[in-house]
Structures are given as structure tokens and as C-alpha cells.
Design a protein around this motif. Sequence first.
Motif, short mmCIF file in Angstrom:
data_model
loop_
_atom_site.label_atom_id
_atom_site.label_comp_id
_atom_site.label_asym_id
_atom_site.label_seq_id
_atom_site.Cartn_x
_atom_site.Cartn_y
_atom_site.Cartn_z
N ILE A 296 -79.44 0.40 -62.23
CA ILE A 296 -78.42 -0.64 -62.40
C ILE A 296 -77.95 -0.67 -63.85
O ILE A 296 -76.75 -0.72 -64.15
CB ILE A 296 -78.99 -2.01 -61.97
N GLY A 297 -78.92 -0.57 -64.77
CA GLY A 297 -78.58 -0.57 -66.19
C GLY A 297 -77.66 0.57 -66.55
O GLY A 297 -76.67 0.39 -67.28
N LEU A 298 -77.96 1.75 -66.02
CA LEU A 298 -77.17 2.93 -66.38
C LEU A 298 -75.75 2.82 -65.85
O LEU A 298 -74.78 3.11 -66.57
CB LEU A 298 -77.85 4.18 -65.82
N ILE A 299 -75.62 2.39 -64.59
CA ILE A 299 -74.28 2.27 -64.01
C ILE A 299 -73.47 1.22 -64.79
O ILE A 299 -72.29 1.44 -65.11
CB ILE A 299 -74.37 1.90 -62.51
N PHE A 300 -74.15 0.12 -65.10
CA PHE A 300 -73.50 -0.95 -65.86
C PHE A 300 -72.98 -0.42 -67.20
O PHE A 300 -71.80 -0.58 -67.54
CB PHE A 300 -74.53 -2.07 -66.07
N LEU A 301 -73.86 0.27 -67.94
CA LEU A 301 -73.45 0.85 -69.23
C LEU A 301 -72.30 1.83 -69.05
O LEU A 301 -71.36 1.87 -69.84
CB LEU A 301 -74.63 1.59 -69.86
N GLY A 302 -72.40 2.62 -67.98
CA GLY A 302 -71.37 3.62 -67.71
C GLY A 302 -70.00 2.98 -67.53
O GLY A 302 -69.00 3.47 -68.05
N PHE A 303 -69.96 1.84 -66.82
CA PHE A 303 -68.66 1.21 -66.56
C PHE A 303 -68.11 0.52 -67.81
O PHE A 303 -66.94 0.68 -68.12
CB PHE A 303 -68.76 0.23 -65.39
N ILE A 304 -68.98 -0.23 -68.53
CA ILE A 304 -68.41 -0.94 -69.68
C ILE A 304 -68.01 0.04 -70.77
O ILE A 304 -67.18 -0.25 -71.60
CB ILE A 304 -69.36 -2.02 -70.26
N ARG A 305 -68.59 1.26 -70.72
CA ARG A 305 -68.27 2.22 -71.78
C ARG A 305 -67.26 3.26 -71.29
O ARG A 305 -66.87 4.14 -72.03
CB ARG A 305 -69.57 2.90 -72.18
N ARG A 306 -66.91 3.19 -70.01
CA ARG A 306 -66.06 4.20 -69.38
C ARG A 306 -66.62 5.60 -69.60
O ARG A 306 -65.92 6.52 -70.02
CB ARG A 306 -64.63 4.14 -69.93
N TYR A 307 -67.91 5.73 -69.33
CA TYR A 307 -68.60 7.00 -69.57
C TYR A 307 -69.06 7.54 -68.22
O TYR A 307 -70.01 7.05 -67.61
CB TYR A 307 -69.79 6.74 -70.50
N SER A 308 -68.34 8.54 -67.73
CA SER A 308 -68.54 8.97 -66.35
C SER A 308 -69.91 9.61 -66.13
O SER A 308 -70.44 9.57 -65.02
CB SER A 308 -67.43 9.94 -65.94
N VAL A 309 -70.47 10.22 -67.18
CA VAL A 309 -71.79 10.86 -67.04
C VAL A 309 -72.81 9.84 -66.53
O VAL A 309 -73.57 10.10 -65.59
CB VAL A 309 -72.25 11.45 -68.39
N TYR A 310 -72.80 8.65 -67.16
CA TYR A 310 -73.76 7.62 -66.77
C TYR A 310 -73.52 7.16 -65.34
O TYR A 310 -74.45 7.03 -64.55
CB TYR A 310 -73.63 6.40 -67.70
N VAL A 311 -72.25 6.89 -65.02
CA VAL A 311 -71.93 6.39 -63.69
C VAL A 311 -72.37 7.40 -62.64
O VAL A 311 -73.01 7.04 -61.64
CB VAL A 311 -70.42 6.10 -63.56
N ASN A 312 -72.08 8.68 -62.89
CA ASN A 312 -72.41 9.70 -61.90
C ASN A 312 -73.92 9.85 -61.72
O ASN A 312 -74.41 9.90 -60.58
CB ASN A 312 -71.80 11.04 -62.29
N ILE A 313 -74.63 9.91 -62.83
CA ILE A 313 -76.09 10.05 -62.72
C ILE A 313 -76.66 8.82 -62.02
O ILE A 313 -77.50 8.93 -61.12
CB ILE A 313 -76.74 10.22 -64.12
N GLY A 314 -76.16 7.64 -62.39
CA GLY A 314 -76.64 6.40 -61.78
C GLY A 314 -76.40 6.39 -60.28
O GLY A 314 -77.31 6.11 -59.50
N LEU A 315 -75.17 6.75 -59.86
CA LEU A 315 -74.86 6.72 -58.43
C LEU A 315 -75.64 7.77 -57.67
O LEU A 315 -76.12 7.52 -56.56
CB LEU A 315 -73.35 6.93 -58.23
N LEU A 316 -75.81 8.94 -58.27
CA LEU A 316 -76.58 10.01 -57.62
C LEU A 316 -77.99 9.53 -57.31
O LEU A 316 -78.47 9.62 -56.18
CB LEU A 316 -76.64 11.24 -58.53
N PHE A 317 -78.66 8.97 -58.33
CA PHE A 317 -80.04 8.57 -58.11
C PHE A 317 -80.14 7.30 -57.27
O PHE A 317 -81.13 7.09 -56.59
CB PHE A 317 -80.79 8.43 -59.43
N PHE A 318 -79.08 6.47 -57.31
CA PHE A 318 -79.06 5.31 -56.43
C PHE A 318 -79.10 5.76 -54.98
O PHE A 318 -79.92 5.29 -54.18
CB PHE A 318 -77.82 4.45 -56.70
N SER A 319 -78.23 6.74 -54.65
CA SER A 319 -78.20 7.18 -53.25
C SER A 319 -79.50 7.87 -52.88
O SER A 319 -80.03 7.69 -51.78
CB SER A 319 -77.00 8.08 -52.95
N LEU A 320 -80.04 8.68 -53.80
CA LEU A 320 -81.31 9.36 -53.52
C LEU A 320 -82.41 8.33 -53.26
O LEU A 320 -83.22 8.49 -52.35
CB LEU A 320 -81.71 10.25 -54.70
#
Lengths: 413, 243
Positions: free
Chosen positions: A339-363
Motif C-alpha cells: 500500500i505504501g509503495l503504490i501510494f508513493l508511486g501515485f503522489i510522485r507519478r513514479y510508474s516503477v513504484y506503481v507497477n511493482i506495487g500492483l504486481l506484488f498486490f496481485s501475486l
Amino acid sequence: MPVRKEDFSFPKKLETEAEEWLKEGIIDSNQKSWILERYRLLQKVEERAGPGRLITTLSVLGSLLVGIGIILFIASNWSAISKLGKLLIIFISLAGSYGLGFYCRYEKGHYPKVGASLILLGSLIFGAGIFLIAQIYHLKAHQPNGLLLWGAGVLPLAYYLGFKSLMTLCLVDLLVWLGMEASYRMSYVELVPPDIFALILLFWTAGLTLWAIGLWHREWASLKMISTPFILMGAFLTFFIGFLSTFFRPGLSEYVIQLHANSTLLISFYPVLIILFLIAVIFRLLPDRKERGWIYETIGLMILLAIVLILSLYLQWALFSFKGSLRLIFNLLFLLQIIGLIFLGFIRRYSVYVNIGLLFFSLDVFARYFDLFWELLPRSLFFIFGGLLLLFGGIYLERKRRKILASFHLKEV
Amino acid sequence: MRKKFILLILLQVVLLAGMIVYRHYWVITGKKLLLRIEPVDPRDIFRGDYVRLRYEISSLNLGEMGIEESFQPRERVYVHLEQNPDGTYRATSVSREPPSGKIFIQGRARYTTTLTKWEVTLIDDEGQTHFLKPSWFGSVKKGDRVTFCLDNQGGVVESFKESDSYKPTCKGPSLQGLIEEIQTFKSKVLEVEYGIESFFVEEGKGKRIESSRDTKKVVLEIALRKDGRGTIAALLMEGKRFE
């Protein structure tokens, strides 16, 4: 003007946007065509010769093939080529590919992408050279040393030239070294879960350290170029290990835990990693302007590192006193991380974080759903609790967004 | 830019050259001695075709050496060497500290196993007494009736009890009779690693060296540093020298 990858996806969006601007009277039709013309050139280049990334991909793959080819050539003609001949091939191809790469990229500057790949090829030949020389002289005293030497040779070059490719090579090499060296130290121990867990904790620490170094580099203008490999590998490693930890099940007799869970074998790695981590954190704090959410990010990383360190230093104690509940702790921790990583990814517009976060969320969702070791009830509670947490998070953010938009007198689109 | 780039490339060249110079220095200045090997299975995935070498000094019979100490895995050990009449060296003792005034090689302890040896007294059907040394004689008791299959030198190939369901036919000479006495000797054997256990050869040649049954013909020339660390200087086989 250097061509960046964003430039290729941008024109299409720009065209629709420019149409809107024209309607709203921000620009006139002349200005619109000038603006679009500026990017049409790049589009033409892309249509005819393929995007720049394709060139990079082609030449990197080419470098790999040539590098492997040289090794195979020496290996298959082992007896036909004299010792001196083998050494000459290594040194000449090393100097040749570095020289040509430098010439293409910097001296002449006419083939910068191919030149960069040739320099990468040089570093691959350097690594191959280490192992071929070891082979020629039957040096097998301690194999991981070869990898360490490779990393040590390439690292300064990677920093100096600021190549992501070289840095990636270097980091992968050093991680493989860490794995080989650590498993060498444990090679006389029968690997049962507590020992494997000690290895996992070491890599967790390594991942966090890489990540922290990456964040430091990202804040420093001169190092920003090479921050991505650090962050990408560090975050991925941290999350991958975090994911593994959610399956953790000691399930062993106290006797086995007492006999094994011997983290002292790996203890000498920790001071180096911790010092690197602390240096990275301190240097990150130095610049005046920092990215959004840096406080939470830094504190989060430090808390995670502290937990991992306590576990690796007092593994036996942790296994004895927490036992099965360690697993619950790991699961909650992992969910918080995601949750922290996805959150950081969105407020920073940093796709690496969002993607890693979503990948591991689904896993994680997938793994927990099919988790046979948990009772059905805690599992269902876990999902409901997690889901509610996210929903309330959504409600909170939506309310906040509405307030902010209202204060700008804007309508929601 | 150019100067710095060249400097960084030179660093790599120096590292590579350093490996070569270091090894040559080691071989030139080190004390050279010959070690005998035992055959083992080939191939090392990481670096192509390897001869994996097992030396006679790779396993040390602590019992025969009269050593009571036990050694931990990965512990650094110093193995004392003495010359055989044929010029090769054998291990005579092992210690944690380098011995003074003796030739020694440095290695790392791997693990300790227990070696059991049997000495059996058998009275055959004609009433004659025989002493035999089978390599395994676990489940037999005094007074059992046993058959021994022997080779031409009188060594035991295999043995079985009359009451066993498994009864092989002996290909060579055999002995039958009652067991009069069984003596077991247990001793600890320490496995040691010296970092000289592999030798690279071109594709295909590895098997030839390893399959040469008479491994006494294969001898390794080792160069010893002052601290006892060894490196392979050459492999000698059938009068040929492989470097």
C-alpha cells in the motif's frame, strides 16, 4: 537535441490536446501546426527507422552475442590456441570493443547507442577474461572472488559514464556474488528452513540497501542517471523477499532451530550493508529539494531494515518467541509495504513504484486465496479487513480531492 | 574525458594482468612438490570441461595419524607432508597451526566421516584358519556360516551369509566356513579441500584422464606459497606435462 523515449508516445496525446486548446482559444491554428510540426519530425524518424529503444535493444543483444561468441571461440579451440594466444585474444578484444565504443559514442558521436553497447561488450569481455585466465591457470581457490573482481572493475566505469546498462550488469554481478559467497559459507550446513531463512534475510537487507542507495542517487543531479537500476532492483528484491516471507512457516522442532538458525555464518556481510544503507540515507537528506513523501519512504525503509536486522541477529530468539505468529506479522508487513509503495508511486507519478506495487498486490491476493496453511476464517477476515482498509482509503482520498477541486472552482472531469 | 576513460579501462587491464602476474610469481617462487590423485567424476558446469581432482591427501585418516582433535567444517588446517620414495608426498599429520620446520599445505576442513574396518577370522570346512579384510561386514555375527568371494590377490570382493536370501555366484575363487572372530576398527577420516581440486582441459580430454584407471600414473605438480597455500603448476600423465 537528444531524443528521449517520452517523445514518441507524446505526439498522439499532443494532437488531441492541441485540438482542445484551439477550441478554447489558447492557441491559433498556426501555432497549433508549429507545435505539431516540432514533433512530427520525430514521428517520421520512428516510422522509418524504428524507435531509439529498438536500436538500443538490438545493439545490446548484439553485444551479448559477440561476447558469448568470443568465449565459445576460445573454449572450442582451447588446444589449438596457445596460452599467449588466448591472453592476446582477451586483451585485444577488450581494448578493441572499449576503444571502438568510445570512438562511436564520444569521439565521433555518430553512433551513440551502438557505442554504448560496445562499451557494455567491453565489460562483458572483462568478466569473461577473469574466468578464462582463472581457467588457463587452474585457479579455483575461491570462485566467488572472480565475480567480486568483475564487479570491482566495472563499478567505477559505470559511475563515470553513467550507463544504466553497466550499472545493471554490475549490480546483478554483485548480487550473484553475494549469493555464491553466502551459500559457500553455509555450504557445510545442511540447509533446513531456518538456514534458508537466514539467507533470505541477508538478501532482504541487500535489497533495502540497494533501494536506499538508489533513492540517494535520484536526489543528486549528477547521479540521477544511474539511480534507476538501484531502485528497480532494490525495490523488486525487497518485495520479492517480502512476498517469500509471507509463506514463512517454521514448523520445526526446537532442537532443529537450536542446532541451525545460525546466523553467525553470515554476520560479516551485515556491517558493510548497514554502513552503505546509512550513508545512502544521510546523503539523501542533504539536498534542499526532495521528492514528495520522502519522509515516509525513508522512515519506512529504516523500520523495515530494523525488523530484518533484529530477525537476522536474533533469529533463534525470534523463532522461539513468535513461532507461527511470525507469519502473520510478515503478511501484515507485506500488505503495508504494498500500500505504501503504490501510494508513493501515485503522489510522485513514479510508474516503477506503481507497477511493482500492483504486481506484488496481485501475486499476494492470488497466493493468499489459495493458501492452504491458513484456516478459512482468518483468511476471509484477512481479505475483508484488507478490502475495507483500501475502500476507506479510497473514500478518504476522494473526499480530499473533492475539497481541493472545490477550492479551485473546478468541476470533476 | 578520454584520459579518464582510458584510465578506467587500464584499471580493468591491470586487474586481469595482476591475476596472471600473481599466479606466475606464485609458481616461480613457491616450493614445488608432487601429489598423487584418486579418480572422481568429471565436469564442472560453470567452466566447461574440468577434471575434478581428488588427492590422496584429500582424506586424512585421523585415527591412523593418532589425532584426537576434531575439526569444524570450513576451519583452516595445515596438513604436514613427507616425501615418499617415489618423490611424491603423503600426509603425516594435521594441525590448526602451521608446523615449524616441516613441509605443509594449507586447506580447509570439509567434514569428518567414520571409517570402519573389519578383520575377520574364518575357519573353513577343512579346518584351516584364514584372516580376511572385507570392506563391509556389518550384519554378521560370530558363529555364522559365511561365503567369501575373492579376487586373485586374495582380497574380498563380496561376502554373504548362508542364511541370506541374496546368494551371488562367485566369479573367482571362494572360501566357505564358520566365523571364528570379528574385530572392528573405527577411525575418523577428515575430508580436506585445498583449492587445487580442478584442472581445465579441452573438450573431451577430461574423461580420458579420469578414466585412466591407473591413477598412479597421474601426478600433480603443486607450487606452495610460504603460508602453505597451493596452486596447480602442472599435471603429469604418462610422461607428458600439461600446464
